[in-house]
Design an enzyme around this catalytic site. Structure first.
Site, PDB file in Angstrom:
ATOM      1  N   ARG A  51      47.847  16.241  56.820  1.00 25.85           N
ATOM      2  CA  ARG A  51      48.391  16.750  58.086  1.00 25.85           C
ATOM      3  C   ARG A  51      49.612  16.008  58.584  1.00 25.85           C
ATOM      4  O   ARG A  51      50.610  16.608  58.947  1.00 25.85           O
ATOM      5  CB  ARG A  51      47.333  16.669  59.206  1.00 25.85           C
ATOM      6  CG  ARG A  51      46.429  17.836  59.311  1.00 25.85           C
ATOM      7  CD  ARG A  51      45.056  17.364  59.731  1.00 25.85           C
ATOM      8  NE  ARG A  51      44.547  16.498  58.696  1.00 25.85           N
ATOM      9  CZ  ARG A  51      43.920  16.943  57.616  1.00 25.85           C
ATOM     10  NH1 ARG A  51      43.672  18.212  57.506  1.00 25.85           N
ATOM     11  NH2 ARG A  51      43.510  16.125  56.659  1.00 25.85           N
ATOM     12  N   THR A  52      49.525  14.681  58.640  1.00 24.27           N
ATOM     13  CA  THR A  52      50.601  13.940  59.311  1.00 24.27           C
ATOM     14  C   THR A  52      51.907  14.099  58.542  1.00 24.27           C
ATOM     15  O   THR A  52      52.946  14.434  59.124  1.00 24.27           O
ATOM     16  CB  THR A  52      50.213  12.451  59.451  1.00 24.27           C
ATOM     17  OG1 THR A  52      48.896  12.389  59.997  1.00 24.27           O
ATOM     18  CG2 THR A  52      51.174  11.715  60.351  1.00 24.27           C
ATOM     19  N   LYS A  80      56.542  -2.161  42.703  1.00 28.24           N
ATOM     20  CA  LYS A  80      57.220  -3.238  41.954  1.00 28.24           C
ATOM     21  C   LYS A  80      57.327  -4.498  42.814  1.00 28.24           C
ATOM     22  O   LYS A  80      57.961  -5.466  42.440  1.00 28.24           O
ATOM     23  CB  LYS A  80      58.625  -2.794  41.560  1.00 28.24           C
ATOM     24  CG  LYS A  80      58.679  -1.550  40.703  1.00 28.24           C
ATOM     25  CD  LYS A  80      60.139  -1.140  40.507  1.00 28.24           C
ATOM     26  CE  LYS A  80      60.242   0.337  40.195  1.00 28.24           C
ATOM     27  NZ  LYS A  80      61.605   0.828  40.414  1.00 28.24           N
ATOM     28  N   ARG A 101      53.600   5.700  57.206  1.00 26.58           N
ATOM     29  CA  ARG A 101      52.152   5.372  57.203  1.00 26.58           C
ATOM     30  C   ARG A 101      51.933   4.240  56.220  1.00 26.58           C
ATOM     31  O   ARG A 101      52.510   4.238  55.131  1.00 26.58           O
ATOM     32  CB  ARG A 101      51.331   6.590  56.797  1.00 26.58           C
ATOM     33  CG  ARG A 101      49.856   6.229  56.553  1.00 26.58           C
ATOM     34  CD  ARG A 101      48.980   7.418  56.382  1.00 26.58           C
ATOM     35  NE  ARG A 101      48.808   8.141  57.642  1.00 26.58           N
ATOM     36  CZ  ARG A 101      47.960   9.143  57.808  1.00 26.58           C
ATOM     37  NH1 ARG A 101      47.204   9.541  56.808  1.00 26.58           N
ATOM     38  NH2 ARG A 101      47.862   9.762  58.968  1.00 26.58           N
ATOM     39  N   HIS A 129      47.494   5.332  65.657  1.00 27.62           N
ATOM     40  CA  HIS A 129      48.018   6.579  65.075  1.00 27.62           C
ATOM     41  C   HIS A 129      48.613   7.383  66.230  1.00 27.62           C
ATOM     42  O   HIS A 129      48.047   8.386  66.664  1.00 27.62           O
ATOM     43  CB  HIS A 129      46.877   7.323  64.382  1.00 27.62           C
ATOM     44  CG  HIS A 129      47.295   8.456  63.498  1.00 27.62           C
ATOM     45  ND1 HIS A 129      48.578   8.982  63.478  1.00 27.62           N
ATOM     46  CD2 HIS A 129      46.586   9.179  62.589  1.00 27.62           C
ATOM     47  CE1 HIS A 129      48.633   9.967  62.605  1.00 27.62           C
ATOM     48  NE2 HIS A 129      47.436  10.114  62.046  1.00 27.62           N
TER      49      HIS A 129
HETATM   50  N1   CP Z   1      44.818  13.429  61.143  1.00 27.57           N
HETATM   51  C1   CP Z   1      45.405  12.819  60.114  1.00 27.57           C
HETATM   52  O1   CP Z   1      46.026  11.745  60.231  1.00 27.57           O
HETATM   53  O2   CP Z   1      45.290  13.504  58.926  1.00 27.57           O
HETATM   54  P1   CP Z   1      45.956  13.059  57.559  1.00 27.57           P
HETATM   55  O3   CP Z   1      45.324  11.770  57.121  1.00 27.57           O
HETATM   56  O4   CP Z   1      45.715  14.196  56.606  1.00 27.57           O
HETATM   57  O5   CP Z   1      47.420  12.851  57.824  1.00 27.57           O
END
Ligand code: CP
Length: 305
Positions: A51-52, A80, A101, A129
């Site tokens: 999703r993100t 590396k 991320r 998040h």
């Molecule tokens: N909600 C969320 O962060 O989903 P993903 O891990 O798929 O990005």
């Protein structure tokens, strides 16, 4: 130039503006299709995501911009031994904005210190998040109409669930909000959050381990999966993974207008039989993620419509 590391990086007024912009985009998406023409978003994902990453990419494409990036540490020069600091220095010359991320808490913050473009924390370890929180807030605003005087139940892995930590941080700023924290004893919220966020702000909350006993009181039930990737041993994960399973019998105990949110991905914690219940809004929630990220990109790039 601004970075977004934490939902609290935005004041309540800025958050209101962002949500308003996302709502305008939802109403008239055709007005925004060329706003980011010539701009590039880098998605630097050292950890898996559906999703993100894809909603960030969809957001930039919807705005007429382009995307580049990597979706795992293995497919980048991190494999590396390259540092996050060196990577972002280079990416700053390839893109206009970056969503990152990383499995290590604080890695996007380190990146922001070496970056000459805005960096957005797209999830750092078990910490924060913020763009999921923005998504959650847009969902609540659109489907409940307000943030104040809500009783919100968080259920599942409240220790490692970074979306829970960020949403609690954001919601304590609204009057009359109460929390019910539903988890096994091993997966309670971290102490720092209980002391610094809940106790210091005198927020009413209860910590319980029985969902049935409290579901009838809730305006929102925020379900979470047990975060296998953050456990030190598989035995503990197996013991705890099915602590809570929301099914139709539990939904019968809930208010008629209670909303069920979940950041997804789901594993077993919500039975698929709940998906058709109109109170189950987690797929809609994922859709809202695109609009709020469009609004965030426009805001951080200081693009006026
Ligand atoms: N909600 C969320 O962060 O989903 P993903 O891990 O798929 O990005």
């Amino acid at each position: 130039m601004r970075h977004i590391m934490n939902a609290l990086d935005l004041s309540v007024e800025e958050l209101d503006k962002l949500i308003h912009l996302a709502e305008q985009i939802m109403e008239t998406p055709e007005k925004y299709t060329e706003c980011c023409k010539g701009k590039k978003l880098a998605t630097c994902f050292y950890e898996p995501s559906t999703r993100t990453r894809l909603s960030f990419e969809a957001a930039m494409l919807n705005l007429g911009g382009s995307v580049l990036g990597f979706s795992s540490a293995d497919s980048s020069s991190a494999s590396k031994g390259e540092s996050v600091a060196d990577t972002i220095r280079v990416i700053s010359s390839y893109a206009d904005i970056c969503a990152m991320r990383h499995p290590k808490e604080g890695a996007p913050l380190v990146a922001s210190m070496y970056s000459s473009i805005p960096v957005i924390n797209a999830g750092d370890g078990g910490h924060n998040h913020p763009t999921q929180t923005l998504t959650d807030l847009l969902t609540i605003k659109n489907l409940k109409g307000h943030f104040d005087h809500l009783k919100i139940g968080f259920c599942g892995d409240l220790k490692f669930g970074r979306t829970v930590h960020s949403l609690i941080d954001a919601m304590v700023r609204y009057p009359g909000v109460e929390f019910v924290l539903i988890s096994p004893p091993e997966l309670k919220i971290p102490d720092y959050l209980r002391k610094e966020t809940l106790d210091e702000n005198h927020i009413p909350y209860q910590e319980v381990s029985d969902l049935d006993a409290v579901i009838g009181d809730l305006d929102i039930l925020y379900m979470t999966r047990v975060q296998r990737e953050r456990f030190f041993n598989e035995e503990d994960y197996i013991r705890l993974k099915d602590s809570f399973i929301l099914d139709t019998s539990k939904m019968k105990l809930a208010k008629e207008d209670m909303l069920v949110l979940h950041p997804l991905p789901r594993v077993n914690e919500i039975s698929t039989e709940v998906d058709n219940d109109p109170r189950a809004v987690y797929f809609k929630q994922a859709q809202y993620g695109v609009y709020i990220r469009m609004a965030l990109i426009l805001t951080l790039l200081q693009i006026k419509i």
